[in-house]
Design a protein around this motif. Structure first.
Motif, PDB file in Angstrom:
ATOM      1  N   TRP A  64      -8.635   1.149  43.308  1.00 56.77           N
ATOM      2  CA  TRP A  64      -8.961   0.794  41.912  1.00 56.77           C
ATOM      3  C   TRP A  64      -8.159  -0.432  41.488  1.00 56.77           C
ATOM      4  CZ3 TRP A  64      -5.578   1.128  37.638  1.00 56.77           C
ATOM      5  CH2 TRP A  64      -6.182   0.981  36.387  1.00 56.77           C
TER       6      TRP A  64
ATOM      7  N   LEU B 150     -15.054   1.041  45.544  1.00 56.06           N
ATOM      8  CA  LEU B 150     -15.497   1.956  44.493  1.00 56.06           C
ATOM      9  C   LEU B 150     -16.733   1.372  43.811  1.00 56.06           C
ATOM     10  CD1 LEU B 150     -12.004   2.836  42.960  1.00 56.06           C
ATOM     11  CD2 LEU B 150     -13.345   4.183  44.593  1.00 56.06           C
ATOM     12  N   SER B 151     -17.693   2.225  43.538  1.00 52.72           N
ATOM     13  CA  SER B 151     -18.943   1.786  42.897  1.00 52.72           C
ATOM     14  C   SER B 151     -18.692   1.509  41.419  1.00 52.72           C
ATOM     15  CB  SER B 151     -19.988   2.888  43.028  1.00 52.72           C
ATOM     16  OG  SER B 151     -19.636   3.989  42.195  1.00 52.72           O
TER      17      SER B 151
ATOM     18  N   ASP C 296     -20.043   2.946  39.037  1.00 52.72           N
ATOM     19  CA  ASP C 296     -19.929   4.260  38.393  1.00 52.72           C
ATOM     20  C   ASP C 296     -18.529   4.841  38.584  1.00 52.72           C
ATOM     21  OD1 ASP C 296     -21.085   6.649  37.054  1.00 52.72           O
ATOM     22  OD2 ASP C 296     -20.691   7.599  38.991  1.00 52.72           O
ATOM     23  N   ASP C 297     -17.990   4.683  39.795  1.00 49.34           N
ATOM     24  CA  ASP C 297     -16.617   5.144  40.045  1.00 49.34           C
ATOM     25  C   ASP C 297     -15.643   4.426  39.112  1.00 49.34           C
ATOM     26  OD1 ASP C 297     -17.483   6.710  42.223  1.00 49.34           O
ATOM     27  OD2 ASP C 297     -17.187   5.050  43.634  1.00 49.34           O
TER      28      ASP C 297
ATOM     29  N   GLN D 198     -15.843   5.698  35.648  1.00 52.93           N
ATOM     30  CA  GLN D 198     -15.145   6.980  35.524  1.00 52.93           C
ATOM     31  C   GLN D 198     -13.633   6.777  35.463  1.00 52.93           C
ATOM     32  OE1 GLN D 198     -16.354  10.558  37.764  1.00 52.93           O
ATOM     33  NE2 GLN D 198     -17.869   9.237  38.762  1.00 52.93           N
TER      34      GLN D 198
ATOM     35  N   ILE E 243     -13.580  11.758  43.143  1.00 54.39           N
ATOM     36  CA  ILE E 243     -14.012  10.494  43.754  1.00 54.39           C
ATOM     37  C   ILE E 243     -13.509  10.421  45.193  1.00 54.39           C
ATOM     38  CG2 ILE E 243     -13.759   7.978  43.682  1.00 54.39           C
ATOM     39  CD1 ILE E 243     -13.627   8.213  40.612  1.00 54.39           C
TER      40      ILE E 243
ATOM     41  N   GLN F  28     -15.624  12.325  47.627  1.00 51.36           N
ATOM     42  CA  GLN F  28     -16.886  11.661  47.972  1.00 51.36           C
ATOM     43  C   GLN F  28     -16.710  10.714  49.164  1.00 51.36           C
ATOM     44  OE1 GLN F  28     -18.602   9.551  44.657  1.00 51.36           O
ATOM     45  NE2 GLN F  28     -18.182  11.231  43.227  1.00 51.36           N
ATOM     46  N   TYR F  29     -15.574  10.052  49.214  1.00 52.10           N
ATOM     47  CA  TYR F  29     -15.343   9.029  50.240  1.00 52.10           C
ATOM     48  C   TYR F  29     -14.560   9.553  51.432  1.00 52.10           C
ATOM     49  CZ  TYR F  29     -16.922   5.538  46.830  1.00 52.10           C
ATOM     50  OH  TYR F  29     -17.660   4.811  45.933  1.00 52.10           O
TER      51      TYR F  29
ATOM     52  N   VAL G 115      -7.684   6.178  46.447  1.00 51.84           N
ATOM     53  CA  VAL G 115      -8.630   5.798  45.380  1.00 51.84           C
ATOM     54  C   VAL G 115      -7.914   4.990  44.308  1.00 51.84           C
ATOM     55  CG1 VAL G 115     -10.083   6.667  43.503  1.00 51.84           C
ATOM     56  CG2 VAL G 115     -10.220   7.709  45.777  1.00 51.84           C
TER      57      VAL G 115
END
Length: 274
Positions: free
Chosen positions: A217, A246-247, A249-250, A253, A202, A205-206, A213
């Motif tokens: 969260w 965070l999306s 989906d993130d 996960q 993750i 990606q960013y 991350v």
């Protein structure tokens, strides 16, 4: 120092000082203040309140701009000891008032009733020794007892271990149902988040770090976080990270990482966790 604090909101990120001693904690707090931290979290049992106080006193940061938290140790929970011990903490920290004082752990086996030390903590607030009060490591039943004693509105936060590997949902749900704020300690799981493949992916990606991350969260769920670090680069990254969102989906996960991995579970001290 100007000593009357006006803060009501707990900053969303602070600097933890658990396990930091002597010159190490002085340097950590000094650097932390320099890079922009304004919330410093300590505790009586950490054995570093005097050093934290030394760093605060040497800083150019005004008292009104600081938010300082300490925690009452289990040996000081009796009604006749709590306020005396808090005055000792204030002396070490070179402060006239804490912004926030927490009960660090509930009395083991509830040997001292929750009502007794919550009443004493509320009295400390009434005396002006601390601007706000709260709890840490309480079970839902113990938190209910605290609420019954002082009222939910008096409890500024419940500070508990929360990270992707211990998501503590049962406790979070109850605390939220009472309208009480949550502070997540050990939000980086002692650095374990930085090597987890899901978090690493993750982060990639960013274009941020895995630690960023993990902090996002927690912050996205409305928790305050108090990561500790002795390195300027890590302190800056934790504090000034790009505020990624965070999306869904993130977040889904991240939810799969729950494994009940409790890192703070000392024998003879930990309650019967929810």
């Amino acid at each position: 120092m100007n000593t009357n604090t006006q803060h009501t909101a707990i900053p969303d990120i602070g600097l933890g000082t658990f396990r930091l001693q002597g010159q190490v904690v002085i340097d950590s707090v000094t650097t932390g203040l320099d890079v922009g931290y304004r919330h410093i979290d300590t505790a009586q049992i950490y054995g570093n309140e005097a050093e934290v106080g030394q760093a605060l006193a040497a800083s150019a940061v005004k008292r009104d701009d600081l938010f300082v938290t300490t925690k009452i140790w289990i040996e000081n929970l009796q009604r006749d000891k709590l306020i005396f011990s808090l005055k000792g903490s204030l002396h070490k920290l070179r402060l006239e008032q804490l912004d926030l004082t927490l009960i660090h752990w509930p009395s083991p086996q509830d040997a001292i009733p929750v009502a007794e030390y919550m009443a004493a903590l509320a009295e400390a607030k009434a005396q002006g020794l601390t601007a706000a009060i709260g709890v840490s490591n309480f079970t839902n039943a113990q938190l209910q007892q605290a609420i019954d004693m002082v009222g939910a509105a008096q409890i500024a936060t419940q500070q508990v271990e929360i990270h992707p590997f211990l998501q503590n949902r049962k406790v979070i749900d109850f605390v939220r149902s009472q309208g009480i704020h949550i502070t997540a300690y050990m939000p980086l799981a002692y650095g374990k988040v930085v090597v987890d493949p899901v978090i690493v992916a993750i982060a990639a990606q960013y274009g941020v770090t895995p630690a960023q991350v993990a902090l996002s969260w927690s912050l996205q769920q409305g928790f305050a976080v108090i990561p500790s670090s002795t390195k300027r680069a890590n302190q800056e990254a934790n504090l000034h990270f790009k505020r990624i969102t965070l999306s869904p989906d993130d977040m889904a996960q991240m939810a799969t990482l729950e494994r009940g991995e409790r890192l703070a579970n000392p024998d003879g001290l930990a309650p019967q966790w929810d």
